[in-house]
Write a protein that holds these residues in place. Structure first.
Motif, PDB file in Angstrom:
ATOM      1  N   GLY A  32       1.570  -4.948  17.441  1.00  0.00           N
ATOM      2  CA  GLY A  32       3.040  -4.968  18.121  1.00  0.00           C
ATOM      3  C   GLY A  32       3.975  -4.278  17.403  1.00  0.00           C
ATOM      4  O   GLY A  32       3.593  -3.988  16.028  1.00  0.00           O
ATOM      5  N   VAL A  33       5.718  -4.141  17.099  1.00  0.00           N
ATOM      6  CA  VAL A  33       6.503  -2.983  16.434  1.00  0.00           C
ATOM      7  C   VAL A  33       7.806  -4.041  16.072  1.00  0.00           C
ATOM      8  O   VAL A  33       8.001  -4.224  17.573  1.00  0.00           O
ATOM      9  CB  VAL A  33       6.768  -1.917  17.224  1.00  0.00           C
ATOM     10  N   LEU A  50       1.275  -1.211   0.224  1.00  0.00           N
ATOM     11  CA  LEU A  50      -0.042  -0.115  -0.261  1.00  0.00           C
ATOM     12  C   LEU A  50       1.127   1.604   0.255  1.00  0.00           C
ATOM     13  O   LEU A  50       2.226   1.049  -0.104  1.00  0.00           O
ATOM     14  CB  LEU A  50      -0.997  -0.036   1.237  1.00  0.00           C
ATOM     15  N   ALA A  51       0.429   2.049   0.071  1.00  0.00           N
ATOM     16  CA  ALA A  51       1.100   3.505   0.456  1.00  0.00           C
ATOM     17  C   ALA A  51       1.735   3.690   1.355  1.00  0.00           C
ATOM     18  O   ALA A  51       3.356   4.557   1.067  1.00  0.00           O
ATOM     19  CB  ALA A  51       0.516   4.484  -0.169  1.00  0.00           C
ATOM     20  N   ASN A  52       1.517   3.192   2.076  1.00  0.00           N
ATOM     21  CA  ASN A  52       2.823   3.697   3.424  1.00  0.00           C
ATOM     22  C   ASN A  52       2.647   1.847   4.361  1.00  0.00           C
ATOM     23  O   ASN A  52       2.965   2.271   5.652  1.00  0.00           O
ATOM     24  CB  ASN A  52       1.938   4.644   4.766  1.00  0.00           C
ATOM     25  N   GLY A  53       2.245   1.553   3.626  1.00  0.00           N
ATOM     26  CA  GLY A  53       2.849   0.097   4.212  1.00  0.00           C
ATOM     27  C   GLY A  53       2.477  -1.486   3.856  1.00  0.00           C
ATOM     28  O   GLY A  53       2.304  -1.242   2.746  1.00  0.00           O
ATOM     29  N   HIS A  86       2.437  -0.817   9.347  1.00  0.00           N
ATOM     30  CA  HIS A  86       2.869   0.606   8.411  1.00  0.00           C
ATOM     31  C   HIS A  86       4.272   1.151   8.545  1.00  0.00           C
ATOM     32  O   HIS A  86       5.432   0.364   9.232  1.00  0.00           O
ATOM     33  CB  HIS A  86       2.305   0.950  10.082  1.00  0.00           C
ATOM     34  N   HIS A  87       4.531   1.130   7.625  1.00  0.00           N
ATOM     35  CA  HIS A  87       5.898   2.239   7.390  1.00  0.00           C
ATOM     36  C   HIS A  87       6.127   3.060   7.505  1.00  0.00           C
ATOM     37  O   HIS A  87       6.660   3.937   6.562  1.00  0.00           O
ATOM     38  CB  HIS A  87       6.430   1.796   5.884  1.00  0.00           C
ATOM     39  N   PRO A  88       6.245   3.525   8.777  1.00  0.00           N
ATOM     40  CA  PRO A  88       6.961   5.080   9.038  1.00  0.00           C
ATOM     41  C   PRO A  88       8.480   5.681   8.768  1.00  0.00           C
ATOM     42  O   PRO A  88       8.778   4.501   8.378  1.00  0.00           O
ATOM     43  CB  PRO A  88       6.519   5.110  10.513  1.00  0.00           C
ATOM     44  N   ARG A 135       8.114  -0.655  12.111  1.00  0.00           N
ATOM     45  CA  ARG A 135       7.556  -1.179  11.676  1.00  0.00           C
ATOM     46  C   ARG A 135       6.449  -1.589  12.440  1.00  0.00           C
ATOM     47  O   ARG A 135       5.942  -2.963  13.080  1.00  0.00           O
ATOM     48  CB  ARG A 135       7.201  -2.088  10.632  1.00  0.00           C
ATOM     49  N   PRO A 136       5.443  -0.461  13.368  1.00  0.00           N
ATOM     50  CA  PRO A 136       4.627  -1.163  13.648  1.00  0.00           C
ATOM     51  C   PRO A 136       3.178  -1.613  13.250  1.00  0.00           C
ATOM     52  O   PRO A 136       2.892  -1.307  11.538  1.00  0.00           O
ATOM     53  CB  PRO A 136       3.502  -0.072  14.304  1.00  0.00           C
ATOM     54  N   TYR A 137       2.339  -2.946  13.583  1.00  0.00           N
ATOM     55  CA  TYR A 137       1.320  -3.827  13.018  1.00  0.00           C
ATOM     56  C   TYR A 137       0.387  -4.206  13.733  1.00  0.00           C
ATOM     57  O   TYR A 137       0.109  -4.638  15.128  1.00  0.00           O
ATOM     58  CB  TYR A 137       1.802  -5.007  12.470  1.00  0.00           C
TER      59      TYR A 137
END
Length: 241
Positions: free
Chosen positions: A193-194, A115-118, A142-144, A151-153
């Motif tokens: 988690g992260v 996706l756009a950010n993850g 998520h890919h901040p 990478r939180p998920y």
């Protein structure tokens, strides 16, 4: 569910394998120390080690997996893995009189999409060695843009009745005054988690993760479960060969 998974695996066996790149393969692997809280009554936190494999294609697929169809935006795979559940019940002294459990070995099939950010992934697994239950997982990672590459998920899990009853059920022969018989139904769980992958050099990467998993009432209501939410984590390093 079992028939659907078997049909999916049969279909994958006939899928055409994409051409392999002529570039030399590099392995980014290592080891990590793990700590996982036991949900069982009297269970100890389990300390161990596990292999670490860093996949650099950006799909965040968990565990050993082999792609059979991939584009830059999505990937379909088959894989294998073990249950997250501790088949030794945390070495609990008060549960040692219960029947011993075997380690489950899962065959997996799934897909991942960027996706756009993850990324988002869907994974279906079937045990072939112990409880013969099934489980499905839907995860968003998520890919901040952070210096530590955090990478939180969040992962929604469905666990079949065969799986839950195998781990948290109590047969009539195992029942006691303070441990009534219990048959578990299928259950949902939510894991958050992260993860961290911090390159220290071109070849060496520091890895780590912390997570919490919260189980539904079918698991939490079992007389041998002490905590419906458990934490876990690991820390280690991987080396690119």
């Amino acid at each position: 569910m079992k028939n659907a998974l078997c049909a999916a695996l049969a279909l994958l066996a006939t899928a055409q394998t994409p051409a392999v790149s002529a570039e030399p393969r590099q392995w980014n692997v290592g080891l990590a120390a793990t700590a996982d809280q036991s949900p069982f009554v009297g269970g100890d936190t389990q300390i161990g080690v596990k292999p670490v494999i860093i996949k650099e294609n950006g799909f965040d697929i968990v565990g050993p997996a082999w792609s059979f169809s991939a584009t830059p935006a999505r990937e379909f795979y088959v894989g294998a893995g073990l249950d997250e559940w501790d088949h030794e019940r945390g070495d609990s002294a008060v549960l040692q009189d219960m029947a011993e459990l075997d380690r489950a070995i899962n065959l997996r099939v799934g897909g991942a999409w960027k996706l756009a950010n993850g990324t988002i992934s869907a994974d279906l697994a079937q045990d072939v060695a112990a409880h013969e239950g099934a489980q499905a997982k839907l995860r968003y990672t998520h890919h901040p843009d952070t210096p530590l590459n955090l990478r939180p998920y969040a992962e929604l899990q469905w666990l079949s009745a065969d799986l839950t009853d195998y781990y948290v059920g109590v047969d009539a022969a195992e029942a006691k005054a303070d441990r009534p018989a219990y048959q578990a139904d299928d259950s949902l769980a939510l894991k958050v988690g992260v993860k961290m992958e911090k390159p220290l050099s071109r070849r060496l990467t520091l890895v780590g993760s912390v997570s919490a998993n919260s189980y539904g009432s079918a698991i939490a209501d079992s007389p041998i479960i002490d905590s419906s939410t458990v934490w876990g984590g690991y820390a280690g390093a991987a080396y690119r060969w």
